[in-house]
Design a protein around this motif. Structure first.
Motif, PDB file in Angstrom:
ATOM      1  N   MET A   1      33.206  -0.243   3.980  1.00  0.00           N
ATOM      2  CA  MET A   1      34.210   0.317   4.900  1.00  0.00           C
ATOM      3  C   MET A   1      35.070   1.348   4.183  1.00  0.00           C
ATOM      4  O   MET A   1      35.297   2.444   4.690  1.00  0.00           O
ATOM      5  CB  MET A   1      35.142  -0.797   5.385  1.00  0.00           C
ATOM      6  N   LEU A   2      35.516   0.988   2.984  1.00  0.00           N
ATOM      7  CA  LEU A   2      36.405   1.889   2.255  1.00  0.00           C
ATOM      8  C   LEU A   2      35.676   3.164   1.868  1.00  0.00           C
ATOM      9  O   LEU A   2      36.227   4.257   1.945  1.00  0.00           O
ATOM     10  CB  LEU A   2      36.952   1.187   1.006  1.00  0.00           C
TER      11      LEU A   2
ATOM     12  N   PRO B   1      32.583   6.942  10.406  1.00  0.00           N
ATOM     13  CA  PRO B   1      32.851   5.719  11.161  1.00  0.00           C
ATOM     14  C   PRO B   1      32.347   4.488  10.413  1.00  0.00           C
ATOM     15  O   PRO B   1      31.431   4.567   9.599  1.00  0.00           O
ATOM     16  CB  PRO B   1      32.062   5.919  12.459  1.00  0.00           C
ATOM     17  N   ILE B   2      32.960   3.364  10.726  1.00  0.00           N
ATOM     18  CA  ILE B   2      32.656   2.127  10.027  1.00  0.00           C
ATOM     19  C   ILE B   2      31.464   1.432  10.670  1.00  0.00           C
ATOM     20  O   ILE B   2      31.249   1.510  11.880  1.00  0.00           O
ATOM     21  CB  ILE B   2      33.916   1.241  10.040  1.00  0.00           C
TER      22      ILE B   2
ATOM     23  N   ARG C   1      27.590  -4.787  10.861  1.00  0.00           N
ATOM     24  CA  ARG C   1      27.529  -5.590   9.643  1.00  0.00           C
ATOM     25  C   ARG C   1      28.848  -6.336   9.458  1.00  0.00           C
ATOM     26  O   ARG C   1      28.869  -7.519   9.135  1.00  0.00           O
ATOM     27  CB  ARG C   1      27.243  -4.673   8.455  1.00  0.00           C
ATOM     28  N   ALA C   2      29.935  -5.619   9.703  1.00  0.00           N
ATOM     29  CA  ALA C   2      31.245  -6.242   9.555  1.00  0.00           C
ATOM     30  C   ALA C   2      31.366  -7.419  10.510  1.00  0.00           C
ATOM     31  O   ALA C   2      31.851  -8.494  10.143  1.00  0.00           O
ATOM     32  CB  ALA C   2      32.342  -5.219   9.828  1.00  0.00           C
ATOM     33  N   GLY C   3      30.872  -7.204  11.734  1.00  0.00           N
ATOM     34  CA  GLY C   3      30.941  -8.265  12.734  1.00  0.00           C
ATOM     35  C   GLY C   3      30.165  -9.496  12.301  1.00  0.00           C
ATOM     36  O   GLY C   3      30.635 -10.626  12.440  1.00  0.00           O
ATOM     37  N   GLU C   4      28.988  -9.257  11.729  1.00  0.00           N
ATOM     38  CA  GLU C   4      28.156 -10.381  11.298  1.00  0.00           C
ATOM     39  C   GLU C   4      28.867 -11.221  10.244  1.00  0.00           C
ATOM     40  O   GLU C   4      28.920 -12.445  10.334  1.00  0.00           O
ATOM     41  CB  GLU C   4      26.853  -9.846  10.688  1.00  0.00           C
ATOM     42  N   VAL C   5      29.384 -10.513   9.239  1.00  0.00           N
ATOM     43  CA  VAL C   5      30.025 -11.240   8.146  1.00  0.00           C
ATOM     44  C   VAL C   5      31.293 -11.925   8.633  1.00  0.00           C
ATOM     45  O   VAL C   5      31.588 -13.064   8.258  1.00  0.00           O
ATOM     46  CB  VAL C   5      30.324 -10.291   6.967  1.00  0.00           C
ATOM     47  N   GLN C   6      32.000 -11.239   9.524  1.00  0.00           N
ATOM     48  CA  GLN C   6      33.223 -11.833  10.063  1.00  0.00           C
ATOM     49  C   GLN C   6      32.888 -13.120  10.830  1.00  0.00           C
ATOM     50  O   GLN C   6      33.547 -14.149  10.670  1.00  0.00           O
ATOM     51  CB  GLN C   6      33.934 -10.842  10.987  1.00  0.00           C
TER      52      GLN C   6
END
Lengths: 694, 177
Positions: A100-101, A109-110, A114-119
């Motif tokens: 993300m960073l 864009p982010i 993937r972020a959703g999965e890990v979250q």
């Protein structure tokens, strides 16, 4: 760059450092009873990333880090055991954050998927525990769902402490539906109004499944009891059935989604290796772009520079005083004058050299910069393969040029992965062979001569040269009737398109690895080779020059031109005895140096210099070595040795074969620096004859 | 409003060329550079320009024109943008003439005929201003090419016409052993 951009840059840099801290902390976190000291360290890093992201409006990062933080917080409070699964989830979260960073840095864009999965993965872990907590420890009623009421009564000076209620509301909004009612009772008449004071108080109604007291408390962490009075009222009793039903729901989810989530990353990597490679290639390209970034320098190094500059100024004023004396004609009467001038010049020389060293030193970073990524890779790879690996690191303090270090990381990662994947055997096989079940991969960095050596040693199966030979013949890399020695065969692993992995895995074995490793390292002016013994293990040795920018050179003349040899590659210089020069097939000349024949390379022919000495006996033969191969390079004469600053030819022009770069000599003329490696390999290609130094 | 840009004009043989003045870093007298191996003859070598190594390219030889080095031979040091970033290159020309302003909108396209200077390296053709024409109008020479200026696209000329060309054609094989 405007102010905000500067802050943003600083935030990003600090966040990357924070991520490194988190990653290291997580890797050193043993499953079981939480070690508070370590968790605290990870928590602090996560917290400052979250804090900064909120300020800069990176809500995705803030939201994501928040979940991570909650998990850590529960561990810190001892409400949760550290499990391997949660460590893995958090490591994945660190990866997502880093991604993300990086995307933010490039204004892209982010990757929300993937972020959703890990979250979801982390939330599942959280959900599972809050259920457990609800079951066996009713002391902590984690009422979830329903409408929470919060009274927020700030003190008048709240704004002066840098807290902004709107930000807090925004943060709350990420938890659930928020209804804000402002209480304007205390608003004074307009003439008594102080614009820096807060007169409002608020009643907040928050509704959402994931709301719990802890999450709310956290939002108010900075101002609770220190700037504002916060009263949190859990949902009304009448709504309790809802609150009780709620925990049951996530638990049902857990059983369904948890395996899916856990498998998803694996599936992804297995199904789309091509995609992964392209992403990786992009990452490499990005890295090149980032390499121009800033550097953090130890304050002591700067102090040293300042001191040296001070000394230099003193020397300068001393010398200019001598200059004035000379003008006044004092030099004729004062016999000490010349001695003093010489002394001053000696000082000047010393300070200049020290200054040069210190400036170069600023570019130097400890190797740990590159080594620190390895524990994570070893952790991931060994887990995936079911191998047990101990990673030992030595000499992490050895310093290397920053640019070099950055470009070294990928080759290092590759070698380490290879060592684990191809080198170290499965625990069962190791036990069978009487080795300890846990394999050891050792990384060591140290100085040797004018070089820095990095060695990656494993105690695995070693490289089977017979299998390499067989594969190489199969793939047409070599003829069946080759005359290669065992070492030369093993060296074939660095050949493009060569991989002996039986099965192509996404860890290694695409056959695009070791040749890239060698190319990258060569690009840095270094070399890489491997020593191996079947059943005992392999050692990869990377040899790098101390720095890219300065070289110990041997000056020589060819015709009217001056060229520079890198001193490290010179073995000796000899006068030619014509009776020892043998010709092969007319063109190629060999020289009998003691009991070995070495090829003679006439530099004037290579470089197209026409006014050079052509009589071998009237010139000198410089014996050079590269990669175990020797050759005699014929030049007119040798001049002195000196340190030269390497200037790139590519920066304004292009790469020229056989030339490593240029330098500017004391008299202002440009002199070319020879690339011994290229000169030798070109010569071999050109002459068509395989010359192996006996 | 006319889209005027200033150009530095220079002479190669009898022809007038011009390069964007903003790309010109400095003008130096000719001094023999340090030769480079494995490059075509029009790359004369490299010189030290205050600490950086700058290649010197003889445009006259690149255009297959006669090149002699005398008192007016000059090197124009220019900045060019290539795909690999900014480069500083010295170009050798017969003589530097003037700084002139050209209306970019009234340039004539270069005729698409095969010449040594491929039309892709030319921004356009311009005619010199009135004052110059009267000055040269008295001249007995038939003022056919005299009043035409070739505006050179430096970026493309240096990157495509010189650097790429050398890398594509490979290095000149210079005696193997």
């Amino acid at each position: 760059m405007d102010m905000m951009e500067t802050f943003r840059q600083t935030y990003l840099e600090e966040s990357f450092e924070g991520l490194d801290v988190m990653e290291n902390g997580l890797l050193n976190l043993p499953p079981g009873i939480p070690d508070n000291e370590k968790i605290n360290e990870i928590f602090r890093a996560a917290h400052s990333i979250k804090g900064g992201s909120g300020t800069f409006g990176f809500t995705e990062i803030a939201g994501f880090t928040h979940v991570l933080e909650t998990l850590l917080d529960e561990m810190r409070d001892g409400r949760r055991e550290v499990t391997q699964d949660s460590i893995d989830a958090m490591l994945a979260a660190v990866d997502v954050l880093r991604d993300m960073l990086e995307r933010l840095q490039e204004h892209q864009p982010i990757d929300e998927q993937r972020a959703g999965e890990v979250q979801a993965w982390m939330e599942n872990i959280l959900g599972a525990s809050s259920e457990a907590a609800g079951q066996d420890a009713s002391a902590e009623p984690e009422a979830v769902g329903g409408t929470w009421k919060i009274d927020m009564i700030p003190e008048a000076e709240l704004l002066q402490t840098g807290n902004e209620p709107i930000r807090i509301f925004r943060e709350l909004e990420t938890l659930g539906d928020l209804k804000v009612t402002a209480n304007t009772e205390k608003l004074p008449e307009i003439h008594a109004f102080n614009p820096e004071h807060v007169y409002l108080s608020w009643t907040l109604e928050l509704e959402g499944e994931e709301v719990n007291e802890e999450a709310i408390r956290e939002v108010f962490e900075w101002i609770d009891g220190d700037g504002a009075e916060i009263h949190i009222h859990p949902p009304q009793k009448s709504e309790t059935p809802v609150a009780e039903a709620a925990p049951a729901q996530p638990s049902a989810d857990v059983s369904e989604t948890a395996p899916a989530v856990a498998e998803q990353p694996k599936q992804e990597t297995a199904a789309a290796p091509a995609q992964k490679t392209s992403a990786k290639a992009k990452a490499v390209a990005d890295k090149g772009h980032k390499a121009e970034g800033s550097i953090r320098v130890d304050l002591s190094k700067i102090d040293q520079l300042v001191n040296l500059v001070g000394e230099l100024v003193i020397t300068q004023s001393m010398l200019s005083q001598f200059g004035e004396q000379a003008e006044d004609g004092e030099s004729n009467t004062n016999t000490d004058w010349v001695d003093k001038l010489k002394e001053g010049l000696t000082h000047l020389e010393r300070h200049t050299r020290e200054l040069q060293e210190s400036v170069m030193n600023i570019r130097m970073l400890p190797v740990s910069f590159a080594f620190n990524r390895m524990p994570r890779i070893v952790h991931d790879v060994s887990q995936k393969l079911g191998k047990k690996i101990d990673l030992v690191m030595e000499g992490e303090g050895t310093e290397l040029d920053k640019t070099m270090l950055e470009q070294l990381t990928d080759p290092l990662v590759h070698i380490v992965r290879n060592s684990i994947d191809h080198g170290v055997e499965m625990p069962a096989i190791r036990a069978e062979k009487g080795k300890p079940e846990t394999g050891t991969v050792k990384m060591a960095a140290f100085h040797q001569g004018g070089n820095i050596l990095i060695q990656i040693t494993d105690d695995g199966a070693g490289i089977d040269h017979e299998r390499i030979e067989q594969k190489a013949i199969e793939k047409g890399v070599i003829d069946a009737e080759h005359h290669l020695t065992r070492d030369e065969i093993i060296d074939l692993i660095f050949h493009p398109g060569f991989s002996t992995a039986e099965q192509i895995s996404d860890i290694s074995g695409r056959g695009v690895g070791m040749d890239v490793v060698r190319r990258n390292i060569k690009g840095l002016g270094g070399s890489v080779d491997v020593k191996t013994e079947k059943g005992v293990g392999s050692v990869f040795t990377i040899r790098l020059p101390l720095t890219l920018a300065i070289l110990d050179g041997q000056l020589c003349t060819v015709g009217s031109q001056t060229y520079v040899f890198p001193l490290v590659s010179i073995i000796e210089s000899i006068q030619v005895d014509k009776s020892l020069v043998k010709g092969i097939a007319g063109e190629t000349e060999l020289y009998k140096l003691r009991d070995a024949y070495i090829p003679v390379i006439r530099l004037h022919k290579k470089l197209g210099v026409h006014d050079a000495q052509e009589d071998l006996e009237k010139g000198l033969l410089v014996v050079v070595e590269d990669g175990g191969q020797r050759a005699g390079i014929f030049v007119d004469d040798l001049l002195g040795q000196q340190q030269v600053v390497i200037k790139s030819l590519e920066s304004n022009f292009m790469k020229i074969d056989g030339i490593a770069g240029a330098t500017i000599l004391g008299d202002g003329t440009v002199s070319l620096i020879l690339d011994v490696t290229e000169t030798l390999s070109n010569h071999n290609k050109g002459s068509g004859a395989q010359l192996s130094a006996a | 409003m006319a889209n005027n840009k200033e150009f530095l004009t220079f002479k190669i043989g009898r022809e007038q060329f011009a390069v964007d003045i903003l790309r010109v870093q400095e003008i130096r007298g000719w001094e023999k550079p340090n030769p480079l191996p494995s490059v075509p003859p029009f790359v004369k070598g490299v010189v030290d320009l205050r600490g950086s190594v700058v290649p010197i390219v003889d445009l006259r030889e690149r255009f297959k024109l006669q090149a002699s080095y005398d008192a007016t031979t000059v090197v124009i040091v220019v900045h060019v943008l290539t795909s690999q970033g900014e480069r500083v290159v010295g170009i050798v020309v017969d003589e530097v003439s003037d700084v002139q302003s050209f209306d970019m909108d009234s340039l004539q396209p270069a005729p698409d005929i095969s010449t040594e200077i491929s039309s892709q390296f030319i921004l356009g053709l311009a005619t010199v201003g009135e004052t110059q024409r009267t000055a040269e109008g008295d001249d007995n020479r038939k003022a056919s090419t005299n009043n035409m200026v070739i505006l050179v696209d430096l970026d493309r000329l240096i990157s495509e016409g010189i650097i790429d060309e050398i890398s594509q054609n490979g290095h000149m094989p210079l005696g193997n052993g």
